[in-house]
Design an enzyme around this catalytic site. Structure first.
Site, PDB file in Angstrom:
ATOM      1  N   ASP A 115     -16.785  35.549  10.414  1.00 42.21           N
ATOM      2  CA  ASP A 115     -16.743  36.957  10.829  1.00 42.21           C
ATOM      3  C   ASP A 115     -15.728  37.192  11.943  1.00 42.21           C
ATOM      4  O   ASP A 115     -15.043  38.221  11.973  1.00 42.21           O
ATOM      5  CB  ASP A 115     -18.133  37.406  11.301  1.00 42.21           C
ATOM      6  CG  ASP A 115     -19.133  37.475  10.162  1.00 42.21           C
ATOM      7  OD1 ASP A 115     -18.699  37.369   8.996  1.00 42.21           O
ATOM      8  OD2 ASP A 115     -20.331  37.622  10.437  1.00 42.21           O
ATOM      9  N   ALA A 116     -15.643  36.242  12.862  1.00 40.22           N
ATOM     10  CA  ALA A 116     -14.728  36.414  13.997  1.00 40.22           C
ATOM     11  C   ALA A 116     -13.280  36.521  13.530  1.00 40.22           C
ATOM     12  O   ALA A 116     -12.485  37.306  14.070  1.00 40.22           O
ATOM     13  CB  ALA A 116     -14.880  35.247  14.970  1.00 40.22           C
TER      14      ALA A 116
ATOM     15  N   SER B 185     -28.205  62.724 -18.346  1.00 41.59           N
ATOM     16  CA  SER B 185     -29.330  61.794 -18.236  1.00 41.59           C
ATOM     17  C   SER B 185     -29.486  61.029 -19.539  1.00 41.59           C
ATOM     18  O   SER B 185     -28.860  61.349 -20.555  1.00 41.59           O
ATOM     19  CB  SER B 185     -30.613  62.550 -17.900  1.00 41.59           C
ATOM     20  OG  SER B 185     -30.869  63.522 -18.900  1.00 41.59           O
ATOM     21  N   ILE B 186     -30.343  60.012 -19.527  1.00 45.89           N
ATOM     22  CA  ILE B 186     -30.619  59.200 -20.710  1.00 45.89           C
ATOM     23  C   ILE B 186     -32.073  59.419 -21.101  1.00 45.89           C
ATOM     24  O   ILE B 186     -32.952  59.509 -20.239  1.00 45.89           O
ATOM     25  CB  ILE B 186     -30.361  57.709 -20.420  1.00 45.89           C
ATOM     26  CG1 ILE B 186     -28.873  57.476 -20.175  1.00 45.89           C
ATOM     27  CG2 ILE B 186     -30.821  56.831 -21.572  1.00 45.89           C
ATOM     28  CD1 ILE B 186     -28.529  56.044 -19.826  1.00 45.89           C
TER      29      ILE B 186
ATOM     30  N   GLU C  76     -29.143  46.429 -20.029  1.00 45.18           N
ATOM     31  CA  GLU C  76     -28.874  46.375 -18.588  1.00 45.18           C
ATOM     32  C   GLU C  76     -30.120  46.772 -17.806  1.00 45.18           C
ATOM     33  O   GLU C  76     -31.108  47.223 -18.375  1.00 45.18           O
ATOM     34  CB  GLU C  76     -27.721  47.332 -18.228  1.00 45.18           C
ATOM     35  CG  GLU C  76     -26.482  47.167 -19.075  1.00 45.18           C
ATOM     36  CD  GLU C  76     -25.620  48.421 -19.066  1.00 45.18           C
ATOM     37  OE1 GLU C  76     -25.776  49.252 -18.147  1.00 45.18           O
ATOM     38  OE2 GLU C  76     -24.825  48.582 -20.004  1.00 45.18           O
TER      39      GLU C  76
ATOM     40  N   LYS D 241     -32.204  49.180 -15.157  1.00 45.39           N
ATOM     41  CA  LYS D 241     -32.252  50.587 -14.734  1.00 45.39           C
ATOM     42  C   LYS D 241     -32.590  50.602 -13.246  1.00 45.39           C
ATOM     43  O   LYS D 241     -33.746  50.446 -12.860  1.00 45.39           O
ATOM     44  CB  LYS D 241     -33.298  51.369 -15.531  1.00 45.39           C
ATOM     45  CG  LYS D 241     -33.309  52.861 -15.220  1.00 45.39           C
ATOM     46  CD  LYS D 241     -34.332  53.597 -16.070  1.00 45.39           C
ATOM     47  CE  LYS D 241     -34.270  55.090 -15.816  1.00 45.39           C
ATOM     48  NZ  LYS D 241     -34.562  55.445 -14.412  1.00 45.39           N
TER      49      LYS D 241
ATOM     50  N   ASP E   4     -33.342  51.707  -9.460  1.00 37.54           N
ATOM     51  CA  ASP E   4     -34.115  52.801  -8.872  1.00 37.54           C
ATOM     52  C   ASP E   4     -33.396  53.253  -7.607  1.00 37.54           C
ATOM     53  O   ASP E   4     -33.726  52.849  -6.492  1.00 37.54           O
ATOM     54  CB  ASP E   4     -35.533  52.328  -8.554  1.00 37.54           C
ATOM     55  CG  ASP E   4     -36.468  53.493  -8.283  1.00 37.54           C
ATOM     56  OD1 ASP E   4     -36.067  54.645  -8.536  1.00 37.54           O
ATOM     57  OD2 ASP E   4     -37.598  53.260  -7.819  1.00 37.54           O
TER      58      ASP E   4
ATOM     59  N   ARG F  56     -24.876  63.033  -8.357  1.00 42.85           N
ATOM     60  CA  ARG F  56     -25.083  63.621  -9.688  1.00 42.85           C
ATOM     61  C   ARG F  56     -25.359  65.122  -9.578  1.00 42.85           C
ATOM     62  O   ARG F  56     -24.852  65.915 -10.358  1.00 42.85           O
ATOM     63  CB  ARG F  56     -26.248  62.937 -10.391  1.00 42.85           C
ATOM     64  CG  ARG F  56     -26.512  63.499 -11.793  1.00 42.85           C
ATOM     65  CD  ARG F  56     -27.925  63.169 -12.282  1.00 42.85           C
ATOM     66  NE  ARG F  56     -28.155  61.755 -12.392  1.00 42.85           N
ATOM     67  CZ  ARG F  56     -27.901  61.040 -13.487  1.00 42.85           C
ATOM     68  NH1 ARG F  56     -27.366  61.620 -14.543  1.00 42.85           N
ATOM     69  NH2 ARG F  56     -28.170  59.757 -13.515  1.00 42.85           N
TER      70      ARG F  56
ATOM     71  N   TYR G  22     -24.047  49.217  -7.702  1.00 43.26           N
ATOM     72  CA  TYR G  22     -23.680  48.579  -8.966  1.00 43.26           C
ATOM     73  C   TYR G  22     -23.173  49.655  -9.923  1.00 43.26           C
ATOM     74  O   TYR G  22     -23.759  50.744 -10.019  1.00 43.26           O
ATOM     75  CB  TYR G  22     -24.872  47.870  -9.613  1.00 43.26           C
ATOM     76  CG  TYR G  22     -25.160  46.503  -9.051  1.00 43.26           C
ATOM     77  CD1 TYR G  22     -24.152  45.546  -8.932  1.00 43.26           C
ATOM     78  CD2 TYR G  22     -26.450  46.157  -8.655  1.00 43.26           C
ATOM     79  CE1 TYR G  22     -24.424  44.286  -8.413  1.00 43.26           C
ATOM     80  CE2 TYR G  22     -26.724  44.900  -8.143  1.00 43.26           C
ATOM     81  CZ  TYR G  22     -25.706  43.969  -8.025  1.00 43.26           C
ATOM     82  OH  TYR G  22     -25.972  42.727  -7.513  1.00 43.26           O
TER      83      TYR G  22
ATOM     84  N   LYS H 182     -27.956  50.398 -24.724  1.00 39.32           N
ATOM     85  CA  LYS H 182     -26.834  51.219 -25.188  1.00 39.32           C
ATOM     86  C   LYS H 182     -26.180  50.514 -26.377  1.00 39.32           C
ATOM     87  O   LYS H 182     -25.966  49.292 -26.327  1.00 39.32           O
ATOM     88  CB  LYS H 182     -25.789  51.399 -24.087  1.00 39.32           C
ATOM     89  CG  LYS H 182     -26.308  52.047 -22.813  1.00 39.32           C
ATOM     90  CD  LYS H 182     -25.249  52.028 -21.717  1.00 39.32           C
ATOM     91  CE  LYS H 182     -25.794  52.590 -20.404  1.00 39.32           C
ATOM     92  NZ  LYS H 182     -24.835  52.477 -19.297  1.00 39.32           N
TER      93      LYS H 182
ATOM     94  N   LYS I 102     -38.948  52.054 -19.710  1.00 39.47           N
ATOM     95  CA  LYS I 102     -39.545  51.901 -18.373  1.00 39.47           C
ATOM     96  C   LYS I 102     -40.487  50.697 -18.297  1.00 39.47           C
ATOM     97  O   LYS I 102     -40.940  50.161 -19.305  1.00 39.47           O
ATOM     98  CB  LYS I 102     -40.326  53.169 -18.008  1.00 39.47           C
ATOM     99  CG  LYS I 102     -39.488  54.430 -18.009  1.00 39.47           C
ATOM    100  CD  LYS I 102     -38.739  54.629 -16.724  1.00 39.47           C
ATOM    101  CE  LYS I 102     -39.609  55.333 -15.719  1.00 39.47           C
ATOM    102  NZ  LYS I 102     -38.883  55.730 -14.512  1.00 39.47           N
TER     103      LYS I 102
ATOM    104  N   CYS J  81     -64.308  41.272  17.124  1.00 39.55           N
ATOM    105  CA  CYS J  81     -63.827  40.803  15.822  1.00 39.55           C
ATOM    106  C   CYS J  81     -64.919  41.020  14.789  1.00 39.55           C
ATOM    107  O   CYS J  81     -66.077  40.629  15.011  1.00 39.55           O
ATOM    108  CB  CYS J  81     -63.453  39.326  15.909  1.00 39.55           C
ATOM    109  SG  CYS J  81     -63.114  38.555  14.299  1.00 39.55           S
TER     110      CYS J  81
ATOM    111  N   CYS K  97     -66.296  37.194  13.708  1.00 41.29           N
ATOM    112  CA  CYS K  97     -66.990  36.262  14.606  1.00 41.29           C
ATOM    113  C   CYS K  97     -67.540  36.904  15.876  1.00 41.29           C
ATOM    114  O   CYS K  97     -68.249  36.247  16.643  1.00 41.29           O
ATOM    115  CB  CYS K  97     -66.061  35.110  14.986  1.00 41.29           C
ATOM    116  SG  CYS K  97     -64.700  35.583  16.083  1.00 41.29           S
TER     117      CYS K  97
ATOM    118  N   CYS L  24     -57.902  38.717  17.113  1.00 41.93           N
ATOM    119  CA  CYS L  24     -59.170  38.107  17.515  1.00 41.93           C
ATOM    120  C   CYS L  24     -58.881  36.941  18.439  1.00 41.93           C
ATOM    121  O   CYS L  24     -57.963  36.157  18.201  1.00 41.93           O
ATOM    122  CB  CYS L  24     -59.911  37.624  16.267  1.00 41.93           C
ATOM    123  SG  CYS L  24     -61.262  36.478  16.629  1.00 41.93           S
TER     124      CYS L  24
ATOM    125  N   CYS M  23     -63.636  31.441  14.856  1.00 40.14           N
ATOM    126  CA  CYS M  23     -63.596  32.499  13.839  1.00 40.14           C
ATOM    127  C   CYS M  23     -63.389  31.907  12.447  1.00 40.14           C
ATOM    128  O   CYS M  23     -62.437  31.169  12.201  1.00 40.14           O
ATOM    129  CB  CYS M  23     -62.466  33.478  14.158  1.00 40.14           C
ATOM    130  SG  CYS M  23     -62.391  34.883  13.031  1.00 40.14           S
TER     131      CYS M  23
END
Length: 697
Positions: A37-38, A86-87, A123, A125, A127, A146, A245, A312, A336, A435, A438, A453, A459
């Site tokens: 990273d540096a 939409s599908i 593929e 789906k 969320d 969209r 993606y 598809k 789904k 608790c 106990c 506790c 306990c």
């Protein structure tokens, strides 16, 4: 005419952009960085300095343009050249859905039983939030949501902050581009469509930060991602880790598309666009069913949420032949999985005690089917989170369950709260300060969110964890008392408290699973051997919160005897090196519990013993005082713990890592990177014989 650029700056700026784009792709997309990273930061800062000195050298695809930081007055509408449709979705999660879809496709294509199976691109789906990325001549110029499919919102300022999304396409990486003579002319327009989402680990980390800051938490990763994308201030979006993606295309001008959808995704991947690898080209209904089942098994292990898979037709010519119906493609289907969120009613709020004593509020629910199973309990995490969400008995709530993750109450549907809903949750008041398992006192340290506790040795809820810690190699070192055996002893009721361990007989043990007569005798011998120990080991073995090995040694050195530690007041405990108020309060709370004192007393009556002192300071010079050692590799005769104890007895300190403050590295066989680092710093090296000689001196 524009002023010409200094000849040395323009080529260097171009070179830096190429390097940074390459390394960003390796880091964000391939997860295989080539430089630290540096080094990336150094290159970035150099480019930034050049662009600040000569602003006309700054290009839209420059890595410095990822985070804009401007707060916009509002989001600008964007009309999609090609609508984002939409599908069709099949919510019947069984295999019949996939078979019906294949049958419809075969009928529409007039295929008979003798014809070959249709090939599909299958593929995930995702969320998340659908997004359209518009590239002109290979450079990202606009990103839009969209929206209603016809018109979305311009969110370019936020999308630029997502490291996975290339600001410029790697057009020449395509074989077709090279075949065209290596032309640098990327397509006039190429719209890439895909999903913005948030990984589960990033989502959990963000919510932890929100809780720690006393801010509102997010319900699920999808809502969090959608909210971040539509932020007006891109600095807020940049502070959250979003991912992307691609799954398709929008408007395309100037590129002859591949013949199949799968080949199109392959081409996008070569251009540097992230495309998920969990995809396949499958044949016929059996292929669809198999893919749906395969991903269903993996669903819980995926690092992000999906709510189904997408089928598809792979051949683009067949897609065009079938066309669209009601603004949905006839050639695609979303299949789904069981929903991961449902609404239900809270019937009660219970409190569970975890194996470390942590008290967790749990909502007792009207049973609801979510995430593929019936859920009747859901975690509320802790008292602060329960109050922040304002969960009350009688509330209608949204319950979330992703895979094997413990179900949780994500939020309350406030508009459905009944007039007779319960009071805001108060854990201490609900339990009366005791608790529920106990009866020991419960406590919450300042700055912590969890109640605990204090009856760790007594306990029942903490019994297994207490025994395993007590038997550990750095505690009482009871060889052979492992996790599986402890589970049998506890669940069978043979061992209820720590003293019960020392009453075990070889006959009792030999009757357990995977315990032969010899193993049973060895364990009885190990228990007997453990009775001869040291005060620091015994203190550490008790599992007092915040009392680790170092603190146990400091306490033993300062007080000299266990009785003096048990009787010490908080001010007296604060006199011990490195013991602060939190540790002192934890020690006092532990020994104030009658249950804990009884267990300690019984262990001593059973013969556990150690050498004690009068508690006066030992002023004997320590030969290794002020010296820091690091141990690495396997020594011929001493194990790591023995070597550490002998060094500390001589006044030395043992650290876990090599630094410029290290005085000696003790190296055995198969010493690794610590040996290389010690040589780099010029630190003195010792083998076991050298350590023995140093200790003897």
């Amino acid at each position: 005419m524009p002023q010409s650029q200094p000849p040395e700056l323009a080529p260097r700026a171009s070179e830096l952009r190429e390097q940074l784009l390459h390394h960003a792709h390796r880091y964000h997309v391939l997860d295989a960085p080539e430089i630290p990273d540096a080094e990336y930061d150094r290159l970035f800062q150099e480019l930034q300095a050049i662009e600040e000195a000569q602003p006309e050298l700054r290009t839209p695809d420059s890595p410095t343009q990822r985070v804009l930081g401007a707060v916009l007055a509002g989001l600008t509408p964007v009309r999609h050249t090609v609508p984002m449709l939409s599908i069709a979705t099949e919510r019947d999660t069984g295999e019949a859905s996939a078979r019906r879809f294949d049958a419809r496709i075969r009928r529409a294509l007039a295929l008979g039983d003798a014809d070959a199976p249709v090939e599909y691109s299958a593929e995930l789906k995702f969320d998340g939030l659908a997004i359209n990325l518009r590239y002109e001549r290979g450079v990202l110029v606009q990103a839009a949501t969209r929206g209603d499919g016809e018109t979305g919102e311009d969110v370019t300022h936020n999308i630029r902050t997502i490291g996975q999304i290339p600001l410029r396409l790697k057009w020449l990486a395509l074989p077709s581009a090279r075949e065209m003579g290596g032309s640098e002319d990327a397509p006039e327009v190429l719209e890439v469509r895909g999903e913005i989402f948030m990984r589960r680990d990033h989502f959990e980390r963000m919510n932890e930060q929100q809780r720690a800051a006393g801010l509102k938490t997010f319900v699920n990763p999808r809502n969090a991602a959608a909210g971040m994308v539509r932020q007006l201030d891109s600095k807020v979006t940049a502070s959250r880790r979003l991912s992307f993606y691609a799954y398709g295309l929008g408007d395309v001008r100037g590129w002859e598309l591949p013949e199949t959808h799968s080949a199109t995704l392959d081409a996008l991947a070569k251009m540097g666009v992230p495309v998920n690898g969990e995809r396949a080209v499958v044949r016929g209904a059996d292929g669809l069913v198999g893919f749906h089942a395969q991903i269903g098994e993996k669903r819980a292990a995926l690092p992000f949420d999906i709510d189904g898979v997408v089928y598809k037709i792979d051949a683009r010519a067949l897609q065009q032949q079938l066309g669209f119906k009601s603004r949905e493609p006839r050639w695609a289907l979303a299949h789904k999985y069981p929903a991961q969120e449902q609404t239900t009613v809270v019937r009660d709020i219970d409190v569970q005690v975890g194996r470390t004593g942590k008290l967790t509020p749990v909502a007792k629910l009207e049973p609801v089917f979510v995430g593929g199973t019936t859920v009747s309990n859901a975690t509320l995490h802790n008292e602060d989170e329960t109050r922040r969400k304002d969960v009350r008995v009688g509330d209608t709530v949204i319950v979330r369950r992703a895979g094997d993750v413990i179900p949780e109450v994500a939020s309350v549907v406030l508009e459905r709260r009944p007039a007779d809903a319960g009071e805001p949750f108060d854990l201490f008041k609900r339990l009366g300060g005791k608790c529920p398992v106990c009866g020991s006192a419960i406590a919450r340290e300042e700055g912590e969110v969890d109640w605990r506790c204090s009856g760790g040795l007594f306990c029942a809820a903490q019994r297994k964890e207490a025994i395993l810690h007590f038997a550990g190699r750095r505690a009482m070192d009871i060889e052979g008392l492992g996790d599986k055996l402890v589970e049998q002893l506890v669940e069978g009721g043979t061992v209820r408290t720590l003293p019960d361990l020392y009453g075990l007989t070889a006959d009792q043990l030999a009757g357990l699973d995977r315990m032969a007569a010899k193993s049973a005798k060895n364990l009885v011998d190990a228990l007997d051997k453990s009775k001869r120990t040291t005060l620091p080991r015994f203190l550490f073995a008790l599992g007092i919160r915040h009392v680790g090995e170092a603190t146990a040694k400091d306490l033993a050195r300062h007080f000299g005897s266990l009785d003096r530690i048990i009787d010490a007041s908080e001010p007296q405990l604060l006199e011990v090196t490195d013991v602060g108020m939190v540790v002192a309060q934890s020690i006092r709370l532990f020994f104030e519990q009658a249950h804990n004192r009884e267990v300690v007393g019984e262990l001593r009556r059973l013969g556990i013993r150690w050498e004690e002192s009068d508690g006066t300071a030992d002023h004997t010079p320590k030969p290794l005082a002020g010296k820091t050692f690091v141990l690495t590799g396997a020594l011929p005769n001493l194990n790591r713990e023995e070597a550490k104890e002998r060094i500390e007895a001589a006044g030395g300190k043992v650290a876990g890592s090599v630094s410029k403050n290290t005085d000696y590295l003790v190296a055995g066989e198969e010493a690794g990177s610590k040996l290389d680092k010690a040589r780099e710093f010029g630190i003195a090296l010792l083998d076991e014989a050298g350590l023995e000689a140093l200790l003897a001196s």
